[in-house]
Design a protein around this motif. Structure first.
Motif, PDB file in Angstrom:
ATOM      1  N   LEU A  40       0.964  -1.017   0.083  1.00  0.00           N
ATOM      2  CA  LEU A  40      -0.003  -0.124  -0.069  1.00  0.00           C
ATOM      3  C   LEU A  40       0.664   1.313  -0.115  1.00  0.00           C
ATOM      4  O   LEU A  40       0.592   2.321  -0.741  1.00  0.00           O
ATOM      5  N   LYS A  41       1.920   1.224   0.896  1.00  0.00           N
ATOM      6  CA  LYS A  41       2.703   2.321   0.900  1.00  0.00           C
ATOM      7  C   LYS A  41       3.383   2.602  -0.303  1.00  0.00           C
ATOM      8  O   LYS A  41       3.792   3.947  -0.761  1.00  0.00           O
ATOM      9  N   LEU A  42       3.741   1.720  -1.034  1.00  0.00           N
ATOM     10  CA  LEU A  42       4.555   1.958  -2.547  1.00  0.00           C
ATOM     11  C   LEU A  42       3.501   2.206  -3.554  1.00  0.00           C
ATOM     12  O   LEU A  42       4.036   2.322  -4.672  1.00  0.00           O
ATOM     13  N   ASN A  43       2.200   2.302  -3.199  1.00  0.00           N
ATOM     14  CA  ASN A  43       1.235   2.580  -4.244  1.00  0.00           C
ATOM     15  C   ASN A  43       1.029   3.932  -4.616  1.00  0.00           C
ATOM     16  O   ASN A  43       0.280   4.528  -3.385  1.00  0.00           O
ATOM     17  N   PRO A  44       1.419   4.723  -5.499  1.00  0.00           N
ATOM     18  CA  PRO A  44       1.132   6.179  -5.571  1.00  0.00           C
ATOM     19  C   PRO A  44      -0.097   6.537  -5.581  1.00  0.00           C
ATOM     20  O   PRO A  44      -0.517   7.583  -4.996  1.00  0.00           O
ATOM     21  N   SER A  45      -0.885   5.736  -5.856  1.00  0.00           N
ATOM     22  CA  SER A  45      -2.457   6.150  -5.845  1.00  0.00           C
ATOM     23  C   SER A  45      -3.163   6.032  -4.636  1.00  0.00           C
ATOM     24  O   SER A  45      -4.506   6.408  -4.512  1.00  0.00           O
ATOM     25  N   ILE A  46      -2.532   5.381  -3.715  1.00  0.00           N
ATOM     26  CA  ILE A  46      -3.133   5.196  -2.329  1.00  0.00           C
ATOM     27  C   ILE A  46      -2.909   6.386  -1.337  1.00  0.00           C
ATOM     28  O   ILE A  46      -1.798   6.759  -1.307  1.00  0.00           O
ATOM     29  N   SER A  47      -3.932   7.149  -0.690  1.00  0.00           N
ATOM     30  CA  SER A  47      -3.360   8.255  -0.145  1.00  0.00           C
ATOM     31  C   SER A  47      -3.054   7.742   1.436  1.00  0.00           C
ATOM     32  O   SER A  47      -3.196   6.803   1.908  1.00  0.00           O
ATOM     33  N   PRO A  48      -2.276   8.666   1.903  1.00  0.00           N
ATOM     34  CA  PRO A  48      -1.562   8.648   3.446  1.00  0.00           C
ATOM     35  C   PRO A  48      -2.707   8.458   4.350  1.00  0.00           C
ATOM     36  O   PRO A  48      -2.717   7.358   5.375  1.00  0.00           O
ATOM     37  N   GLU A  49      -4.118   8.668   4.205  1.00  0.00           N
ATOM     38  CA  GLU A  49      -5.093   8.784   5.180  1.00  0.00           C
ATOM     39  C   GLU A  49      -5.343   7.273   4.912  1.00  0.00           C
ATOM     40  O   GLU A  49      -5.710   6.712   5.987  1.00  0.00           O
ATOM     41  N   THR A  50      -5.512   6.723   3.744  1.00  0.00           N
ATOM     42  CA  THR A  50      -5.806   5.341   3.806  1.00  0.00           C
ATOM     43  C   THR A  50      -4.909   4.243   4.514  1.00  0.00           C
ATOM     44  O   THR A  50      -5.291   3.462   5.220  1.00  0.00           O
TER      45      THR A  50
ATOM     46  N   ASP B 169     -11.959   2.700  -0.144  1.00  0.00           N
ATOM     47  CA  ASP B 169     -10.784   3.416  -0.418  1.00  0.00           C
ATOM     48  C   ASP B 169     -10.797   4.892  -0.468  1.00  0.00           C
ATOM     49  O   ASP B 169     -11.437   5.272  -1.389  1.00  0.00           O
ATOM     50  N   THR B 170     -10.334   5.673   0.417  1.00  0.00           N
ATOM     51  CA  THR B 170     -10.735   7.199   0.234  1.00  0.00           C
ATOM     52  C   THR B 170      -9.719   7.984  -0.474  1.00  0.00           C
ATOM     53  O   THR B 170      -9.749   9.202  -0.513  1.00  0.00           O
ATOM     54  N   SER B 171      -8.863   7.159  -1.266  1.00  0.00           N
ATOM     55  CA  SER B 171      -7.939   8.076  -2.055  1.00  0.00           C
ATOM     56  C   SER B 171      -8.235   9.036  -2.943  1.00  0.00           C
ATOM     57  O   SER B 171      -7.832  10.125  -3.081  1.00  0.00           O
ATOM     58  N   ASP B 174      -9.610  11.824  -0.923  1.00  0.00           N
ATOM     59  CA  ASP B 174      -8.596  12.817  -0.122  1.00  0.00           C
ATOM     60  C   ASP B 174      -7.936  13.654  -1.326  1.00  0.00           C
ATOM     61  O   ASP B 174      -7.358  14.804  -1.202  1.00  0.00           O
ATOM     62  N   VAL B 484      10.778  -1.725   1.607  1.00  0.00           N
ATOM     63  CA  VAL B 484       9.827  -0.585   1.579  1.00  0.00           C
ATOM     64  C   VAL B 484       9.878  -0.059   2.767  1.00  0.00           C
ATOM     65  O   VAL B 484       9.861   1.475   3.274  1.00  0.00           O
ATOM     66  N   GLY B 509      -0.528  11.951 -10.966  1.00  0.00           N
ATOM     67  CA  GLY B 509      -0.376  10.806 -10.152  1.00  0.00           C
ATOM     68  C   GLY B 509       0.933  10.757  -9.408  1.00  0.00           C
ATOM     69  O   GLY B 509       1.077   9.978  -8.496  1.00  0.00           O
ATOM     70  N   ASN B 512       2.913  12.312  -5.382  1.00  0.00           N
ATOM     71  CA  ASN B 512       3.528  11.550  -4.196  1.00  0.00           C
ATOM     72  C   ASN B 512       4.892  11.503  -4.156  1.00  0.00           C
ATOM     73  O   ASN B 512       5.553  11.242  -3.216  1.00  0.00           O
ATOM     74  N   ARG B 519       4.346  11.420   0.118  1.00  0.00           N
ATOM     75  CA  ARG B 519       4.574  10.235   0.829  1.00  0.00           C
ATOM     76  C   ARG B 519       5.370   9.160   0.193  1.00  0.00           C
ATOM     77  O   ARG B 519       5.921   8.287   0.912  1.00  0.00           O
ATOM     78  N   LEU B 520       5.900   9.355  -1.129  1.00  0.00           N
ATOM     79  CA  LEU B 520       6.662   8.554  -1.721  1.00  0.00           C
ATOM     80  C   LEU B 520       7.961   9.250  -2.170  1.00  0.00           C
ATOM     81  O   LEU B 520       8.687   8.941  -3.194  1.00  0.00           O
TER      82      LEU B 520
END
Lengths: 323, 616
Positions: A40-50, B169-171, B174, B484, B509, B512, B519-520
């Motif tokens: 999940l962490k490495l998936n750019p389309s998943i937000s930090p909130e998720t 999934d709220t992405s 967000d 990771v 996209g 991040n 985040r990345l």
């Protein structure tokens, strides 16, 4: 009465054992640097909130002791929890257990039905060509690694087209009639069963042969023969009964292997059993699923040994008086 | 041993040898023409998007492809554990998204050839000149698979009650919070929906391809709360509970074995003879554990489609003329492979540096980064690792991206240049060993995830290339999840080889990765507490490009910002891009209406694909 007391004592003994097994495995899994949320962490389309939501849902934000306590309490209550993807562990296991049981029980049944008689026969016909051929065949069976043999057979299936490439049912399974379904499953089972059968047959046949040879060499068999008893009576009445004792212990282990013995072969054949599920769970540190399967393995092993011991009490009077 | 014993042994061995012989595979044919076949079979005939037609008062989508035969089954595969859910709003992994994407159509879709936005469930859309109001026109007469009409209510419900209410999934939600506000969704009549956002936000248009849920099925689930919704329409749901808008509908899911879809009789697309699509009766996805098994299944004809790895292409090319399948070259993959350096100069909460101060100096030295870049032999890697089925990459946007900055020129390995750059920064070479100006030996760790043979091979080649410069590289493949953890939590790494999948259509996209507080933002990751601490001048520029790029709405307006961002990465080299594999796929000849495209893949028009010689 004594036997009952003995069984009760054995069952009570397993409780501390299970606690130790669960603590050790829980901490080893949790302390390994594997992050269950890595994908999940490495998936750019998943937000930090998720990601945060997931962490809280899996209880990863709490100390390990708390995590273990939570797990243990729900385990005792009979609730195995949910997997990292939110499915129920119990239903996930229930999907796979019948498949694995189907495979392993066929294999165990076949090996015992074939292996024990072959072992006796080889012992009786010691040093004849039959015995030697059996020795060669079982040597091959013991020497060949199961995954390698499975891969060879898969290639064989691709080349000839005689067998499906792994799995348990074909794509059109749902539309088949009952005979079609039966044949479809049988067709898919042949190769994995063959692999596991060859490998466990080798061990079992050799064990039986060795036991039998030991007994045939003993004084009371010589005495029985000298007494003029027919060879059949000597072998099947006197020798066999004594030779079969160690096999019962072995049966206990076979029982433990019912759910976990075929993991490698299952993986190569893409068999929808427990092996594949648990391997994937370990890789992703899916704690509830891994713990459930480890506990299941431990319980099966303890249970298998218990059953073997009880059977021994029944078959062997010497143990009965000792217990 | 007696003589008889030898005979027994001898026969035993002969039997064993025969058994093995039966299983040995014919050797791989000679690697003739290995590097030439990549470019041959590009897309054949041009694909025409379906058009809107009105028939008996129903606004259908009409396929422009040749008329085919009905019936038949296409068997495809998915690698791994299979889908985790069929609920399109709960998908957090690729397989689940594909599976639910088959069943639930979005309002809009992407033209697989041009990358433009095209209507799907909506018949048309319009954007107001100020870029704040999006109007969607729905198809009159389009139906869910259970016969109920698809209306504006479903759209409003999906956006307001599921997505904006924070279910699943709220992405998406967000990323749509603009100035603390969510867009508003309103319906005008049964067939018009209007989305209004407070500030122009370009990526929004493509977000309208998010699936639309049937209100009459999802509303009761939403009422039961978020926890229930998380398990709603999961893999344990019964196939008959699915009410879909897509071309196919779930028929059967067998865990760890397959997912079977059947045709949706109410699908809103017709062929030019006005017959309802899709042609195929069934669409099957086999769940296979690994690549090897997938290849075996394709060769045993259990699979109809397969995506091939570089190393297998030569063999398949040789087999193709005598076989019943055809290879298609889809062009460069959307994935990008890169070598990243850790530019972090901050301390953790215990006051310890994440990266040793000596190494910090190297990695933050542009000359050092450029030297590393010049030392890497991309062409050699494409040739040896991807078997020629790949293309060197120099930009963070993938080669098929519509935003690719084509002005950034490729270059070759140049060791002399690299050595000059290192000398400029005071590095000295003694007996083939590189020392920095303070006399420290240049030695660092290079990580990648173990088990990924391609990345491991790249690591070995990079190690060799960098050792030509006198650097000592400790190459350590470690387990994916642990890696990771290093990258996003503990930051204790020097260099890493990783890959990311980007969208070839929407560079936003990548925010991040590129925003300084992303985040990345691996190469200079900041904890949420650090915010934008220690931001470098070019990082600030990147932030600006991504913020402005998202606010502009037209492609022409956005392109310069994203061109600039690629240029910054190209010159600053925080991440050194290596190559893109080229996607080669094989499909059985009996399937027609195949229009492969780099953006859409092979089966983007699954409803138009038909099987030529089926029994029906």
């Amino acid at each position: 009465m004594d036997t009952l007391k003995y069984i009760l004592k054995r069952i009570l003994q397993t409780i501390p054992l299970l606690i130790i097994v669960s603590v050790v495995s829980f901490f080893i899994i949790r302390l390994s640097p594997v992050d269950p949320l890595a994908e999940l962490k490495l998936n750019p389309s998943i937000s930090p909130e998720t990601v945060e939501k997931e962490r809280a849902r899996l209880g990863l934000d709490k100390p390990i002791i708390v995590q273990y306590g939570k797990w243990a309490i729900s385990f005792v209550k009979g609730d195995l929890g949910v997997t990292s993807t939110g499915e129920k562990v119990s239903s996930k296991l229930a999907e796979r257990i019948p498949n694995t049981l189907l495979l392993t029980s066929i294999v165990i049944l076949l090996t015992w039905l074939v292996g024990v008689p072959l072992g006796i026969l080889a012992a009786v016909r010691w040093k004849t060509p039959f015995d030697r051929i059996m020795t060669v065949v079982t040597s091959i069976g013991m020497a060949i690694p199961s995954f390698f043999f499975a891969v060879l057979l898969l290639m064989f299936a691709v080349r000839t087209g005689w067998f499906p490439i792994g799995g348990l049912t074909s794509a059109g399974y749902a539309d088949m009639n009952i005979f079609g379904k039966f044949w479809d499953i049988t067709h898919h089972l042949i190769l994995p069963v063959f692999v596991l059968f060859t490998i466990s047959l080798a061990g079992l046949q050799r064990q039986m042969r060795a036991n039998m040879l030991d007994v045939l060499d003993s004084d009371y068999v010589k005495f029985a023969r000298a007494k003029g008893l027919s060879e059949n009576v000597v072998i099947y009445k006197h020798a066999l009964r004594n030779a079969v004792n160690p096999m019962i212990t072995l049966l206990g282990f076979e029982f433990a292997g019912l759910l976990s013995g075929a993991a490698l072969t299952e993986y190569v054949f893409q068999y929808p059993g427990l092996g594949r599920l648990i391997l994937e769970a370990v890789m992703k540190s899916d704690i509830n699923l891994v713990m459930a399967s480890l506990m299941m393995g431990a319980v099966m092993l303890i249970l298998g040994n218990l059953i073997a011991d009880i059977l021994l009490i029944i078959t062997d009077p010497r143990i009965r008086t000792g217990a | 041993m007696t003589r008889r014993g030898y005979w027994v042994l001898f026969f035993g061995l002969v039997i064993a040898a025969l058994l093995c012989k039966a299983c040995i595979v014919r050797d791989v044919p000679p690697k003739a023409g290995q590097n030439t076949n990549a470019k041959q079979q590009s897309a054949t005939a041009a694909y025409t998007m379906p058009k809107n037609v009105t028939l008996n008062g129903i606004e259908y989508l009409q396929s422009q492809a040749p008329v085919g035969k009905f019936g038949g089954t296409l068997v495809s595969s998915t690698i791994g554990e299979g889908p985790k859910t069929f609920n399109p709003f709960n998908c957090k992994d690729n397989t689940s998204s594909i599976m639910s994407g088959i069943m639930y159509d979005g309002l809009l879709t992407t033209n697989p050839t041009t990358g433009d936005v095209a209507p799907k469930l909506a018949k048309a859309y319009s954007i107001s000149p100020d870029g704040k109001v999006y109007t969607i026109y729905l198809r009159k007469g389009a139906k869910w698979s259970d016969g109920k009409p698809i209306t504006a209510d479903d759209v409003v419900f999906t956006w307001n009650n599921i997505i904006f209410a924070g279910y699943g999934d709220t992405s998406t939600r967000d990323s749509l919070v603009i100035d603390g506000k969510l867009p508003s969704v309103r319906k005008y009549g049964d067939y018009i929906v209007v989305f209004a956002i407070t500030r122009p936000y370009a990526p929004f248009l493509r977000m309208l391809s998010t699936p639309i849920a049937p209100k009459h099925i999802f509303a009761p689930a939403v009422k039961k709360g978020k926890e229930y919704f998380d398990s709603f329409l999961s893999t344990t749901a019964k196939p008959k509970d699915f009410v879909v808008s897509g071309a196919f509908k779930l028929k059967e899911y067998v865990p760890a074995q397959r997912v079977v879809f059947e045709r949706n009789p109410n699908y809103y697309e017709i062929n030019s003879k006005n017959e309802k699509l899709p042609y195929l009766d069934k669409l099957v996805y086999l769940i296979v554990g690994d690549l090897n098994n997938e290849v075996l299944k394709f060769e045993a004809k259990e699979l109809d489609v397969i995506s091939l790895q570089g190393s297998k292409v030569a063999r398949y090319k040789a087999m193709e003329p005598k076989s019943d399948f055809k290879l298609y070259n889809l062009g460069p993959d959307t994935g990008t492979m890169y070598l990243s350096l850790n530019l972090n100069t901050r301390k953790d909460s215990k006051g310890k540096y994440y990266v040793e101060p000596i190494k910090q100096k190297w990695f933050n030295d542009l000359n050092f980064r450029r030297a590393v870049d010049y030392a890497i032999d991309r062409k050699n890697m494409v040739l040896n690792i991807a078997n020629g089925i790949g293309a060197p990459l120099f930009t963070p946007e993938s080669l098929n991206s519509i935003y690719l900055n084509k002005k950034l020129k490729p270059y070759n390995k140049d060791l002399n240049n690299a050595k000059i750059l290192l000398k400029k920064s005071g590095f000295t070479l003694k007996d083939g060993k590189l020392f920095d100006k303070d006399g420290h030996r240049v030695e660092f760790n290079l990580y990648t995830n173990a088990g990924n043979t391609e990345r491991e091979a790249i690591g070995v080649m990079i190690k060799q290339d960098l050792e030509d410069l006198g650097m000592k590289v400790n190459f350590k493949p470690i387990e994916f999840n642990s890696l990771v953890n290093k990258l996003v939590s503990t930051f204790d790494w020097d260099m890493v080889i990783m890959g990311l999948t980007g969208s070839p259509l929407e560079p936003n996209g990548g925010k991040n990765v590129w925003l300084s507080d992303g985040r990345l933002h691996m190469f200079n990751m900041r904890t949420p507490q650090e915010g934008k601490a220690g931001i470098l001048p070019w990082e600030k520029q990147l932030d600006e490009m991504f913020t402005k790029g998202a606010l502009a709405t037209k492609f022409e307006d956005r392109k310069p910002y994203y061109d600039k961002y690629q240029e910054i990465v190209y010159t600053q080299k925080p991440m050194i891009y290596i190559y893109s594999p080229i996607r080669i796929v094989a499909i059985r000849n009996k399937f027609k209406n195949i229009y492969p495209s780099s953006l859409g893949g092979l089966t983007h028009n699954i409803e138009e694909i038909y099987e030529e010689s089926n029994k029906k």
